[in-house]
Enzyme design. Structure first.
Site, mmCIF file in Angstrom:
data_model
loop_
_atom_site.group_PDB
_atom_site.id
_atom_site.type_symbol
_atom_site.label_atom_id
_atom_site.label_comp_id
_atom_site.label_asym_id
_atom_site.label_seq_id
_atom_site.Cartn_x
_atom_site.Cartn_y
_atom_site.Cartn_z
ATOM 1 C CG HIS A 16 27.762 -0.130 31.292
ATOM 2 N ND1 HIS A 16 27.227 0.958 30.643
ATOM 3 C CD2 HIS A 16 26.870 -1.134 31.130
ATOM 4 C CE1 HIS A 16 26.072 0.631 30.092
ATOM 5 N NE2 HIS A 16 25.811 -0.641 30.387
ATOM 6 C CE LYS A 40 18.105 -1.361 20.586
ATOM 7 N NZ LYS A 40 18.285 -2.210 21.747
ATOM 8 N NE ARG A 89 20.223 -2.428 35.424
ATOM 9 C CZ ARG A 89 19.786 -1.973 34.252
ATOM 10 N NH1 ARG A 89 20.050 -0.752 33.897
ATOM 11 N NH2 ARG A 89 19.101 -2.738 33.442
ATOM 12 C CB SER A 127 22.623 3.176 28.189
ATOM 13 O OG SER A 127 23.791 2.551 28.643
#
Ligand code: PNS
Length: 160
Positions: A16, A40, A89, A127
């Site tokens: 990030h 969440k 990515r 993450s």
């Protein structure tokens, strides 16, 4: 030009930060927008995620850390900024990112999503992988900056 870089950032990683630093050089103002999703819970609270982002981007002059809930397409309007940045990515990211970009444009025709290609060394980084390694007491120093490493150690000090 002002852009929004949205995400969960639970927690922020070197992947990030690479995107944020590159945005900082290319754009006048960068809003890093943390999704506040009440259904969440996540590992870090929204305030903790924002604080880690603040701490790890304080060397950059044009970064604002904010949070949003609800639809991104609506937040974009509220912030009067319709350019979204997303990092790509690997090919595996593409399908979901394409879907999100198309949905956001359907919801708000003025939204443009720009993709930035991640650095080669970050293609496998996420993450969730970092959280998992930290939860098992592994070394995450090559994935996240020091303040995040400390926060992960604190979070998982009693084990999972
Ligand atoms: O870091 P992430 O988890 O890949 O980020 C995903 C995020 C926060 C950009 C995405 O889930 C989002 O924008 N959520 C807000 C709800 C929304 O607008 N959904 C419709 C578009 S899919």
């Amino acid at each position: 030009m002002k852009v929004i870089y949205p995400g969960s950032f639970d927690p922020v990683t070197f992947g990030h930060l690479d995107i944020i630093e590159r945005c900082s050089k290319k754009f006048g103002h960068v809003i890093v927008a943390v999704l506040n999703n009440s259904s969440k819970k996540g590992t870090f609270s929204i305030e903790e995620r924002m604080e880690l982002l603040r701490e790890t981007t304080k060397h950059l002059g044009n970064i604002e850390i904010d949070a949003f809930s609800g639809l991104l397409a609506e937040y974009v309007e509220k912030r009067d900024c319709n350019i979204l940045i997303r990092g790509l990515r690997a090919v595996s990211d593409f399908e979901y990112e394409m879907q999100m970009a198309l949905v956001n444009r359907k919801l708000n025709k003025d939204v443009e999503t720009l993709f930035m290609v991640s650095k080669g060394e970050h293609v496998y980084l996420s993450s969730s992988i970092v959280r998992e390694i930290a939860a098992y007491g592994g070394n995450v120093s090559c994935f996240v900056p020091k303040p995040v490493e400390r926060a992960l150690r604190d979070k998982f000090k009693g084990g999972i």
